[in-house]
Scaffold this active site. Structure first.
Site, PDB file in Angstrom:
ATOM      1  N   GLY A 586       8.205   3.586  -2.977  1.00 51.38           N
ATOM      2  CA  GLY A 586       7.632   3.518  -1.642  1.00 51.38           C
ATOM      3  C   GLY A 586       7.375   2.094  -1.213  1.00 51.38           C
ATOM      4  N   GLY A 588       4.341   0.021   0.671  1.00 53.59           N
ATOM      5  CA  GLY A 588       2.976   0.153   1.175  1.00 53.59           C
ATOM      6  C   GLY A 588       2.653  -0.945   2.154  1.00 53.59           C
ATOM      7  CG  PHE A 590      -0.230  -5.602   0.100  1.00 53.30           C
ATOM      8  CD1 PHE A 590       0.294  -5.927  -1.137  1.00 53.30           C
ATOM      9  CD2 PHE A 590      -1.407  -4.873   0.146  1.00 53.30           C
ATOM     10  CE1 PHE A 590      -0.325  -5.552  -2.289  1.00 53.30           C
ATOM     11  CE2 PHE A 590      -2.037  -4.492  -1.017  1.00 53.30           C
ATOM     12  CZ  PHE A 590      -1.505  -4.832  -2.239  1.00 53.30           C
ATOM     13  N   GLY A 591       3.521  -4.424   0.307  1.00 54.66           N
ATOM     14  CA  GLY A 591       4.570  -4.669  -0.670  1.00 54.66           C
ATOM     15  C   GLY A 591       5.256  -3.393  -1.093  1.00 54.66           C
ATOM     16  CB  VAL A 593       4.918   1.548  -4.327  1.00 57.97           C
ATOM     17  CG1 VAL A 593       4.131   2.232  -5.422  1.00 57.97           C
ATOM     18  CG2 VAL A 593       3.992   1.105  -3.210  1.00 57.97           C
ATOM     19  CE  LYS A 606      -0.477  -1.250  -2.362  1.00 61.84           C
ATOM     20  NZ  LYS A 606      -0.929  -0.395  -1.275  1.00 61.84           N
ATOM     21  CG  ASP A 702      -2.826   2.190   8.285  1.00 62.04           C
ATOM     22  OD1 ASP A 702      -2.473   2.795   9.331  1.00 62.04           O
ATOM     23  OD2 ASP A 702      -2.040   1.503   7.605  1.00 62.04           O
TER      24      ASP A 702
END
Ligand SMILES: *[C@@H]1O[C@H](CO)[C@@H](O)[C@H](O)[C@H]1NC(C)=O
Ligand SMILES: *[C@@H]1O[C@H](CO)[C@@H](O)[C@H](O)[C@H]1NC(C)=O
Ligand SMILES: *[C@@H]1O[C@H](CO)[C@@H](O)[C@H](O)[C@H]1NC(C)=O
Ligand SMILES: *[C@@H]1O[C@H](CO)[C@@H](O)[C@H](O)[C@H]1NC(C)=O
Ligand SMILES: *[C@@H]1O[C@H](CO)[C@@H](O)[C@H](O)[C@H]1NC(C)=O
Ligand SMILES: *[C@@H]1O[C@H](CO)[C@@H](O)[C@H](O)[C@H]1NC(C)=O
Ligand SMILES: *[C@@H]1O[C@H](CO)[C@@H](O)[C@H](O)[C@H]1NC(C)=O
Ligand SMILES: *[C@@H]1O[C@H](CO)[C@@H](O)[C@H](O)[C@H]1NC(C)=O
Ligand SMILES: *[C@@H]1O[C@H](CO)[C@@H](O)[C@H](O)[C@H]1NC(C)=O
Ligand SMILES: *[C@@H]1O[C@H](CO)[C@@H](O)[C@H](O)[C@H]1NC(C)=O
Length: 881
Positions: A586, A588, A590-591, A593, A606, A702
């Site tokens: 995935g 996320g 900020f980066g 995963v 992550k 969020d």
């Protein structure tokens, strides 16, 4: 062109072309014919499967041929030879499938005695898979074939298949096969399913079907219902279409239907063990072209209770209906009944039944297995070292001791190694440095040469070290001597004439050790490093990568409240954990995963991407939050990594990914209404905890369906706290911030005013709940009602709940529960925040929705049906096609 070159190369090098071609077509297959001549192979005439000798998978046992009396040209070649194990209690095959751990494999072992030893006595023995018993092998007679099959997701890269002598004759094996299955099929919370039945219903040929008709080489046995008849088509099923189960067309081209068009199709099981857990997969495909005024529609009942339906089929396309939770009991009945309006009777094309098998005993840690296998190779250890070193416990390798932990899934580690008097030559293997948990090491009375390596002093748990009676030279690392004098290590080095055993040796190259910085830095140091990284990183981002200030002590005050209580990992551990970032699961806030393993337990890793603009700030917000809050509906942090510019967070692994994926109609499995309500309650509870359980309260900012993750039990947890804010009551009930969040989920009032408070999360949650209810996208730009909330309020006016709920659920939901859910969601997305409920109220209301749904349902039934008793075994035909 490349291919041609490759083939020419193969030709000139004397390799078999056949072998190459098959190795490519059958990637993910390991087909072993046990007992054939070393290093030989062949392609099976009927199946086209490419079988190889077992010589490279096992070191013990003897090759034998079955007696002529039982052999014939029609007998499959895999049964002509066997490998027999007259010596040793445990003998093991070691398979290392290329796809590695975490993947789903079908593993099949086949046995035919054929009087290979001329004793005319049929043996009985046990079969193990790694640390766990798979089954007992029992054979009816010399010519009967027993096939054991299991679908298994190993947590180790090694698959050990072992035969254990239980005192009832010599174990043997005819064939061993492994097939890599795509991991989106046969998904159950259980890691292992033993095959109970796999039936091709209404077959015309009465032959078993397998590869190449079946791309996964499942073996389908022919079967007929008692009062059933066959419907069939000559046209291919699923041609050109992708069905994840990749069912063989020949199997799906025939179907069983009741002879009497008004009766049902029924089958049942009477398990001798009422606690055994069964999973049932029913495969259907319409084989008749129905007229516009004709229909085939049916419901499925399990133990007389409505289970699934109404089901309608697509012409020449397959549909699979399966259990999402296991069923047990002393009687399990299924009945497929046509609906009132259906003009045609029900059909069934194929059926699979699996039994959950508990293989929860852990195998030895992969790292320990790798190194002990290397040690074995290096020294040519002559012991009966086979299979898993530490498991099963009763058959631990001679010279080893292991630690097992409290829980069955705890990692199994090697804690002592005794190779005393083993005829070892050469130096002390560096592999030993990887035995990080070792407490006792005995290498005495061998012919080891070279120096006593430094790495022995790095083994922090070592309490006993015996190197006596070897030919070691040089001096002893000073740290070992220190540990020995302080009494924490019992050290024996006598009987090494060339070894200097005092700390005053000349030429002591180990002096440096004194100055080695202790590996484990204090928390404070870590803290400083992390801060420094933050600064570095921000500088890098703001000003480009030039002129970076490396002063590591700046900026400490700023992050004073951050406590690094969780475990810290090095970057190389992260690489190891994720197998060099092999699998992305995935992306996320900020980066990226990645999937990983930590001591055989799955984790999600992550990594902060350098191109992420929010970057470090979010990383920090997330660490800060997750260190502080713990709740069953919030993802939990296992640890973190900060090393150079690498920043990473390690979370518990959520096997079922994010919720949005499950709501999408691309997902084969449709979440039931009950699933949806459970997920909604879980997510609401997580959010409620942030708002009311935390001091000061936390606003997530969020909430969206991609930030709601599901574990293997479909339990939901909130994730991604990169935008979260804590705010205190003293400063009022809202907070003024720059607007952040995701389009579609963003509270319009917050957007207008910049005033953030917890009702903004309630709005976002309402949007997510609407998605859960409808499975529709949040925004459809082309629509005149672009936002999901506009669409729903429009549909509510029509008064038809069925038009709002995800159409794939058909009628399978409680209407009151559905209306209530729509009401809650609508209240959450009201424009004025003051009119929205609190999360506390939302949780209570959603729990009621769930309660309404799980209240029991009931339906009637009738008799005079086509019946099938699954207890009657169907080992009718062997592999022939
Ligand atoms: C089989 O192959 C192995 C490894 O390539 C080799 O060491 C061995 O000698 C071969 N055995 C025979 C009988 O050819
Ligand atoms: C061997 O056992 C099978 C059942 O597994 C049976 O069908 C077959 O008739 C038996 N053969 C002999 C020769 O007894
Ligand atoms: C399934 O396996 C493929 C590769 O074999 C991998 O890319 C994918 O992420 C896996 N999916 C899951 C849900 O594990
Ligand atoms: C297949 O089996 C069924 C039921 O046992 C039988 O009626 C039918 O004749 C068989 N068909 C063939 C081709 O052997
Ligand atoms: C078919 O089944 C129905 C109801 O189950 C029964 O009334 C009818 O007599 C049956 N027909 C035949 C031909 O057996
Ligand atoms: C269905 O339609 C066909 C013509 O397309 C007609 O011959 C048949 O009688 C109809 N059957 C029924 C049950 O209405
Ligand atoms: C393993 O542990 C047992 C009991 O603690 C002990 O008797 C035995 O000597 C140990 N074996 C080795 C190889 O250390
Ligand atoms: C290692 O095994 C030998 C026998 O092979 C035994 O004498 C010795 O005590 C063992 N060492 C330990 C530490 O248990
Ligand atoms: C040392 O090993 C040899 C075999 O390598 C063996 O014969 C001898 O008994 C061993 N000595 C001791 C003290 O264990
Ligand atoms: C040690 O080495 C010497 C000569 O290099 C040799 O004679 C002796 O047998 C060796 N001892 C052992 C225990 O291997």
């Amino acid at each position: 062109m490349e291919m041609l070159k490759y083939l020419l190369f193969a030709y000139f090098c004397g390799l078999s072309l056949n072998a190459l071609v098959h190795a490519q077509a059958q990637s993910g297959f390991i087909s072993i014919d046990c007992g054939i001549a070393e290093n030989t192979s062949y392609t099976d005439k009927t199946t086209g499967l490419y079988y190889i000798s077992d010589s490279s998978f096992i070191e013990t046992g003897v090759s034998k041929s079955i007696s002529l009396q039982y052999n014939s040209d029609t007998r499959e070649q895999q049964f002509w030879n066997v490998r027999s194990f007259p010596d040793g209690i445990k003998n093991c095959y070691t398979l290392k499938p290329a796809q590695g751990r975490g993947n789903r494999y079908l593993i099949r072992a086949s046995f035919m005695y054929g009087n290979y030893d001329s004793k005319d006595t049929i043996p009985a023995f046990d079969l193990y898979l790694g640390a766990n018993k798979w089954d007992s092998v029992k054979l009816d007679n010399a010519s009967s074939i027993t096939v054991m099959e299991i679908m298994h997701i190993p947590s180790s890269n090694y698959v050990f298949v072992c035969l254990l002598n239980t005192g009832y004759g010599t174990p043997f094996i005819s064939a061993l096969e492994l097939r890599h299955l795509t991991n989106n099929t046969y998904r159950t919370p259980s890691e292992s399913l033993v095959l109970y039945r796999r039936l091709d219903m209404g077959t015309i040929t009465n032959k078993s079907i397998r590869y190449k008709d079946d791309a996964f080489d499942r073996i389908w046995r022919p079967y007929h219902f008692l009062f059933g008849e066959t419907l069939s088509t000559l046209l291919a099923i699923d041609s050109g279409a992708q069905n994840i189960y990749q069912l063989p067309s020949v199997v799906m081209q025939t179907a069983a239907t009741p002879k009497n068009a008004s009766s049902n199709l029924e089958f049942y099981m009477r398990p001798s063990n009422p606690t055994a857990q069964y999973y049932v997969y029913m495969h259907f495909a319409e084989v008749e072209k129905l007229e516009a005024n004709q229909s085939r529609e049916f419901n499925i009942y399990q133990n007389d209770e409505y289970w699934n339906g109404p089901i309608t089929l697509d012409y020449l396309h397959s549909t699979t209906i399966f259990s999402t939770s296991p069923v047990s009991g002393d009687r399990i009945d299924y009945s497929i009944r046509k609906t009132e309006t259906s003009t045609h009777p029900p059909i069934l094309s194929a059926l699979e039944v699996y039994i959950v098998h508990d293989l929860s005993e852990s195998q030895t840690d992969d790292q320990d297995v790798d190194l002990i296998i290397n040690v074995k190779k290096k020294y040519g250890v002559k012991r009966n070292w086979q299979g898993d070193p530490c498991a099963p416990k009763a058959y631990i390798w001679e010279g080893l001791n292991c630690s097992y932990g409290q829980e069955s899934h705890d990692p199994v580690r090697i804690i002592s190694l005794n190779l005393s008097s083993g005829g070892l030559t050469g130096d002390i293997a560096s592999y030993i440095s990887d035995l990080t948990m070792i407490e006792s090491l005995d290498l005495s009375n061998n012919s080891l040469t070279g120096s006593v390596p430094d790495f022995l002093s790095k083994l922090q748990y070592l309490k006993f070290l015996d190197l006596s009676a070897n030919n070691l030279t040089g001096s002893i690392p000073i740290e070992l001597l220190e540990r020995s004098t302080s009494g924490s290590l019992q050290l024996s080095v006598s009987g090494n004439p060339e070894l200097c055993s005092s700390s005053s040796c000349k030429n002591n190259k180990n002096k440096n050790n004194k100055f080695v910085v202790p590996l484990i830095a204090s928390m404070a140091t870590l803290f400083v490093l992390l801060i420094a990284l933050a600064i570095l990183w921000t500088l890098k981002r703001r000003k480009g990568a030039v002129g970076v200030n490396t002063n590591k002590t700046k900026g400490i005050r700023k992050f004073g409240s951050l406590q690094l209580a969780n475990h810290q990992f090095t970057y190389s551990e992260i690489l190891d954990m994720t197998n060099n970032f092999e699998r992305v699961i995935g992306r996320g806030g900020f980066g990226t995963v990645y999937h990983g393993y930590l001591n055989n337990i799955q984790v999600a890793v992550k990594m902060l991407s350098e191109s992420s603009s929010q970057g470090y700030k979010e990383f920090q917000a997330e660490v800060k939050l997750l260190m502080r809050v713990h709740h069953r509906n919030l993802t939990s942090l296992v640890g973190y990594c900060k090393e150079d510019s690498y920043l990473g967070l390690i979370y518990e692994y959520m096997a079922n990914g994010n919720l949005q994926r499950h709501l999408s109609d691309k997902n084969a499995y449709t979440l039931s209404w009950e699933d949806r309500m459970r997920i909604a309650v879980d997510a609401a509870q997580g959010l409620e905890y942030l708002h009311n359980g935390c001091k000061p309260p936390i606003i997530h900012r969020d909430i969206k369906t991609t930030n709601i993750l599901l574990n293997e039990k479909l339990q939901a947890k909130l994730a991604d706290f990169g935008l979260s804010r804590a705010f205190s009551f003293e400063s009022g009930t809202h907070l003024s911030t720059a607007v952040a969040g995701t389009l579609g989920y963003l509270d319009p009032e917050y957007y207008m005013s910049n005033w953030l408070h917890e009702k903004s999360d309630v709005y976002s949650f309402g949007v997510a709940l609407l998605e859960i209810i409808t499975s529709r996208p949040v925004l459809v730009q082309t629509d005149d009602k672009p936002h999901i909330s506009q669409w729903v309020s429009f549909m509510v006016e029509t008064g038809e709940i069925k038009n709002i709920i995800d159409p794939r659920l058909r009628d399978n939901f409680n209407i009151s529960s559905a209306w209530k859910a729509v009401e809650i969601a609508s209240a959450c997305v009201r424009r004025k925040s003051i009119e929205r409920p609190t999360m506390n109220q939302v949780v209570m209301e959603l729990k009621e929705c769930l309660a309404l749904e799980i209240a029991p349902r009931k339906d009637g039934h009738d008799t005079n049906n086509s019946i099938m008793n699954l207890n009657v075994d169907t080992h009718l035909t062997p592999f022939a096609r």
